[in-house]
Design a protein around this motif. Structure first.
Motif: not given
Length: 85
Positions: A29-52
């Motif tokens: 399955k795909w796991v999505f996560k949003v990475k934030y900078k220290a000031n709270g703004t969005i740095e990047r969107h991450k996606a990982r493919l992980v085994a169940k």
């Protein structure tokens, strides 16, 4: 997601092989996560493919897991012991 798949292929993280006749596939399955900078703004969107993991059976799909982790307190203790001697 296509960018992540391309990165996995370019880094040679995985290799596609044919599945033996007596084995079953393990879902993923795909796991999505949003990475934030220290000031709270969005740095990047991450996606990982992980085994169940809950569909895997020890001894059949994997044999052991080992992940060495060094805690900062362990490193500090080692340095103190080295300094004393």
């Amino acid at each position: 997601m296509q960018h992540e798949l391309t990165a996995l292929e370019l880094n040679k993280t995985w290799e596609l092989v044919t599945l033996p006749k007596n084995k079953q596939t393990i879902g993923c399955k795909w796991v999505f996560k949003v990475k934030y900078k220290a000031n709270g703004t969005i740095e990047r969107h991450k996606a990982r493919l992980v085994a169940k993991w809950y569909t895997q059976q020890e001894g059949l799909d994997f044999f052991y897991t080992y992940s060495p982790v060094a805690k900062i307190t362990s490193i500090h203790l080692l340095l103190v012991v080295a300094a004393v001697k």
